[in-house]
Motif scaffolding. Structure first.
Motif, PDB file in Angstrom:
ATOM      1  N   MET A 134     -69.067   4.302 -85.459  1.00 41.95           N
ATOM      2  CA  MET A 134     -68.559   3.084 -84.863  1.00 41.95           C
ATOM      3  C   MET A 134     -69.577   2.570 -83.852  1.00 41.95           C
ATOM      4  N   TYR A 184     -62.080   6.267 -88.785  1.00 45.31           N
ATOM      5  CA  TYR A 184     -61.539   5.085 -89.459  1.00 45.31           C
ATOM      6  C   TYR A 184     -61.805   5.163 -90.944  1.00 45.31           C
ATOM      7  N   TYR A 211     -66.563  -0.826 -91.583  1.00 36.03           N
ATOM      8  CA  TYR A 211     -67.455  -1.140 -90.461  1.00 36.03           C
ATOM      9  C   TYR A 211     -66.586  -1.400 -89.240  1.00 36.03           C
ATOM     10  N   ARG A 212     -66.862  -0.641 -88.154  1.00 33.14           N
ATOM     11  CA  ARG A 212     -66.045  -0.782 -86.947  1.00 33.14           C
ATOM     12  C   ARG A 212     -66.924  -0.822 -85.718  1.00 33.14           C
ATOM     13  N   THR A 213     -66.444  -1.515 -84.679  1.00 34.17           N
ATOM     14  CA  THR A 213     -67.186  -1.617 -83.419  1.00 34.17           C
ATOM     15  C   THR A 213     -66.230  -1.436 -82.250  1.00 34.17           C
ATOM     16  N   SER A 214     -66.768  -1.033 -81.132  1.00 30.34           N
ATOM     17  CA  SER A 214     -65.978  -0.973 -79.893  1.00 30.34           C
ATOM     18  C   SER A 214     -66.899  -1.257 -78.720  1.00 30.34           C
ATOM     19  N   ALA A 228     -64.778  -1.333 -75.048  1.00 30.14           N
ATOM     20  CA  ALA A 228     -63.843  -0.262 -74.677  1.00 30.14           C
ATOM     21  C   ALA A 228     -64.548   1.051 -74.972  1.00 30.14           C
ATOM     22  N   ASN A 231     -65.366   4.433 -76.173  1.00 31.96           N
ATOM     23  CA  ASN A 231     -64.709   5.220 -77.199  1.00 31.96           C
ATOM     24  C   ASN A 231     -65.774   5.738 -78.146  1.00 31.96           C
ATOM     25  N   HIS A 251     -66.902  -6.357 -94.554  1.00 33.81           N
ATOM     26  CA  HIS A 251     -66.898  -5.321 -93.505  1.00 33.81           C
ATOM     27  C   HIS A 251     -66.649  -3.926 -94.058  1.00 33.81           C
ATOM     28  N   ALA A 285     -58.781  -4.224 -79.194  1.00 30.41           N
ATOM     29  CA  ALA A 285     -59.975  -3.602 -78.631  1.00 30.41           C
ATOM     30  C   ALA A 285     -60.978  -3.191 -79.706  1.00 30.41           C
ATOM     31  N   GLY A 303     -63.068  -4.014 -82.773  1.00 30.01           N
ATOM     32  CA  GLY A 303     -63.555  -5.121 -83.584  1.00 30.01           C
ATOM     33  C   GLY A 303     -63.699  -4.720 -85.029  1.00 30.01           C
ATOM     34  N   GLY A 304     -63.796  -5.703 -85.886  1.00 30.65           N
ATOM     35  CA  GLY A 304     -64.069  -5.428 -87.279  1.00 30.65           C
ATOM     36  C   GLY A 304     -62.829  -5.259 -88.130  1.00 30.65           C
TER      37      GLY A 304
END
Lengths: 445, 445, 445
Positions: free
Chosen positions: A98, A118, A129-132, A135, A137, A327, B380, B382-383
């Motif tokens: 992430m 995820y 595809y994930r982002t943070s 926050a 994490n 994504h 919180a 994204g994606g």
């Protein structure tokens, strides 16, 4: 001007689809995020084609309501089981981590691991595809089938990342035209190994900027390669006084697949860019979708925020979020193709061609039709049922060139392709039947 | 304001459907016309719930082009055959006597009787509702089958009615709000035992007025219970100087059946009440009909006459004249139901809620989006493909709150339910992201 | 005014269809072109019905961008084979010679002959209509089957034509009304033996002009019978200062077949003539086609050129070019019929009726409805479901007569036939419920 190629015609020479694809493939493997070395590497790759200005904005810089975040880089990351086998490895795909994950190195149970993984249960073979970004994490992304296959036991999770003071990088290239009026072309560069979203857009605009070098244009063309959201916000904050020059703009993303084309209008809804894209897509031979503005999407969100309200729309092939590959790890080089990239490129070149050539002419014989036949401009044999079609562009231009309608206005009302209207108008101009409006500077190619 | 119930939410507490039905059932048996003791009895019944002002306007009073007619009352009325059997009796149903029938007591042939009987040949078991307010005449109404069954012979016709100097009665109730701007709610009270048309409307507005007592509102709410046409004309003639305060209005009739809902726009066609009702009905879960204004219908005819042109529409369930029970004895208590009345009531309460809460906010960070995530306002992670939906109201409000769009304007353009937009705006307001327009007085609940 | 017939009603008395057909049949055989004796003969035939001014404009006269061409006349023309048999003969049909063919008398091979013959391969039994006004050439027209049947060999081609200095002829008739404001009615007279295109239009306008004689009208009516394009251009060039009086106009052609009706709007698109024709056609009982303006068609091309931009539309039954008989020998007297001509005539008479009677009234009781029942204007028995329809025109007129809406505006918004609105308004006017706007001159019949 007679017989010369227009800007749009010059832009599409050569083999744009292959060249755009090759550059997209080149930058595809790089791990990008909203900051970091991957972004810099991507910008340097662009700079190998065009004279790009690369800007670095320090962590902590205030940009409107936001603050430039710490810079993120990853050295390595993986999950290993008790037998030492790597379950997923960042080295295989940068999607496995992430984006903006904080560093971690622990042995944890499967149950705890699942809190930090995820997957896409409906697309069990794909990695999401994930982002943070904002926050703190950490998480891994993997195929659901792989997660399901894990047995109980303990797992070593390693993310050797760095979140520290650094800078946000973006690149800018200005092609200077005859006027200060600008056409903004903007692509986000923050997505990692996703080919369509947005290696395709970055590569298309790079090629466009390269082809534009040396061309005489009426407008100046500003190319912006910046991370999504924070990058556009940073650029707007640093160029607040300049945006008044932007007369037209396009955000370009996901332009390599075979869907769409899709155009989402600017917040204004009736800007010239909105009308022109609708016209081109209506005549493009595909099945276009024209969407009204909505405040969700890409960086048009920032350009169209109420304090700017710029005439900037979004051009895509498939609409974001509307294809199953969106994504996911399936947004790879198989999803995009030279032919689709070439078609997308031609649509943007045609947009430029219309805006560059949208002249207001005046009919020099406004009372009754001029005698076209005498000038060899008209089917000489009357009464033929079919001759009409070929002459319609001439008749429309003469009828509507009362000083209030531009060539594009005429193309729209006549529902004729702009290129036909432009060429016909040049023919009439050469024959003295049209004059440029006195108060207008010539727009040449 | 935070956490407090809105006006609309307060209005719908309890069990409105049952209460409205009970009151409609109570006033259903009364013999009403455009004047007379039945009207007074109905107004007194309303006054048992709210502090109603009852006005008496003497016979002969000039009201614009009209004159208040003599007062009409009936003691008894029947048709009797030669064997003394009553064929129809006013005591059984007040529909049996044409409203404003002059007195008569004669023995006549069947042929002559038929000149004075209205039936519905296509609905042979139903008794029609007929009136003759301004042409002196008398008649009975009965089922066609009954008329067909009568044998030759002579019949005694008795209408012991009274047409003499008296007065026209109407009732008025004003709920005072924080401003002088008024919302007019008007129901006709001239129909006798017809449940839907308009015991339903009278009962709904009585309940609404009762529930409104003690509530703080922005608008003042004027409730008018008056006979159709002559009553509305009389009220307008006596309040000509006051109507400028009316900013919104609804005529309410036939709100107890399960049809529609139907909204007929005001003569203006684009008044706020027209836009709000169209919005609510589009989101109400039923199959609404939105009609353009036409000069036929109920008292909106008078409110929308060219000399007034007030923003007053007509709210109904089934449209008048479009159901077989219309103006017949089948418009009885079986036609209306608590559930339908409750739904109609909720639609009007929602109308009030929108108008009371239609604030113009200003985005305090108009340049680029504010950072919602930092304030915990935004998904919180994204994606995620699905997070978008939940955030749309926030994004729309921020994007459109440029000082020109009210919350209702935003709900319309975003095609989101007003309540969601209002609640989201309150959240953004509490977080400092929206400010009230300086020149606007607060509108509170 | 009461009880008098309107202009439109007077115009349609008698048997217009038969009379128009008879005149169309009379002028059908004449060989017309844009100049020449056939045109003069046609104009003289019109003058036998109305007091037509016939104008002659010399060859060589400059008219805007054009020059009046030489005059063309044909004495005889034929193709003969080696055995002396005439293949085609101008004496049989003037369509056999391309209009404006230069003189020729030669013996040529079949191959060369084919270079000078027009046929319709898809309609092999029909002779096409062809012209070559401004390019020197000669040609014959014949059925494709006939051409195919010709054997090799030599053919004698004879066109004994004359192209020499002379004049262009057109006819003009002005019916003077009470005002200088004009309604232009224009028919082209340049087509030879084509019945629908445009003997029908010439005959219809001749009959209309004849019927108008002696009628009192508000508008002046200008009838123009001129060759297409060059005739309209010539008239406009010679009357440039007068065209400002033209408030409405129609080009009339192809009005004898059973298709359509078709109305092509003026360049303005929202001129009163455009709205009125759309209204009439919507209520005419046939399946009308309303077309937006385009710069291809008949003489509306000149009237609607940008330097004039007159409110002139095109009225037809079938649209030009849209029926198989168009510009072929099948456009003969079998294609047109008295009934169709009568219907077309009535549509134009109704157009005149609306424009003559489009008054703005003012409701004298604008506050609330007036009491129609007291004046005997309203169904006396209330409650009848069906009474509404008959009263709608009254209610609409009263509701909208606020000084801003004309009777035609009211007919459009109410979607009622204009004649009903006009008659009802006259009834209300007689009853004092409507007054003429003070600032308006009376418009009488």
């Amino acid at each position: 001007m007679n017989g010369e190629l227009t800007v749009g015609e010059r832009l599409v020479r050569g083999n744009p689809g292959e060249q755009i694809f090759a550059f997209a493939a080149k930058i595809y493997p790089i791990c990008r995020s909203i900051t970091g070395d991957g972004v810099r590497k991507t910008l340097r790759a662009i700079r190998s084609h065009i004279d790009l200005d690369i800007h670095e904005v320090p962590t902590g810089t205030e940009v409107f309501d936001w603050i430039v975040p710490p810079e993120w880089n990853v050295r390595e990351a993986y999950i290993r089981d008790q037998r030492g086998r790597k379950i997923v490895d960042f080295a295989d795909s940068n999607l496995h981590v992430m984006s903006y994950s904080i560093p971690v190195h622990r042995w944890i149970s499967l149950a705890e691991l699942k809190q930090h993984v995820y997957t896409l249960p409906d697309q069990p073979d794909l990695t999401p595809y994930r982002t943070s970004y904002y926050a703190e994490n950490w998480a891994f992304c993997m195929p659901h089938r792989l997660l399901e296959s894990l047995s109980d036991g303990r797992y070593e999770v390693v993310i050797d990342s760095d979140l520290s003071s650094g800078s946000l990088s973006y690149g800018e290239y200005l092609h200077k035209g005859e006027t200060d009026e600008e056409f903004l072309l903007s692509a986000h560069i923050c997505h990692p190994s996703l080919a369509n979203d947005n290696c395709s857009g970055v590569a298309l605009l790079t090629h466009l900027a390269k082809c534009m070098t040396g061309l005489r244009t009426r407008y100046s063309y500003r190319f912006l390669f910046a991370p999504g959201t924070i990058g556009a916000i940073t650029w707007l904050a640093r160029n607040e006084g300049q945006v008044k020059h932007i007369k037209h703009g396009l955000v370009v993303s996901m332009v390599g697949d075979g869907g769409g084309p899709t155009y989402k209008k600017s917040r204004r809804g009736d800007a010239e860019i909105d009308r022109v894209l609708a016209h081109i897509l209506r005549h493009c031979g595909l099945k276009p979708t024209i969407l009204d503005f909505s405040p969700y999407g890409y960086d048009e969100r920032q350009y169209c925020s109420p304090g700017f309200n710029l005439p900037v729309g979004l051009f895509q092939r498939s609409q974001f979020g509307q294809i199953p590959q969106y994504h996911t790890s399936a947004d790879n080089l198989d999803l995009i193709a030279p032919d689709h990239l070439a078609k997308s490129y031609r649509i943007i070149a045609e947009t430029i061609d219309i805006l560059e050539n949208d002249i207001v002419y005046r009919n020099t014989n406004p009372k009754c039709e001029p005698q076209l036949g005498r000038r060899g401009l008209y089917g000489a044999i009357g009464g033929d049922k079919d001759a009409a079609g070929a002459n319609m562009a001439m008749l429309w231009i003469l009828n509507l060139s009362d000083g209030r309608n531009s060539l594009f206005d005429i193309a729209e009302r006549a529902d004729l392709p702009f290129a036909l209207v432009r060429k016909t108008a040049q023919l009439l101009h050469r024959n003295g039947l049209l004059a440029r409006r006195d108060d207008e500077k010539p727009r040449t190619t």
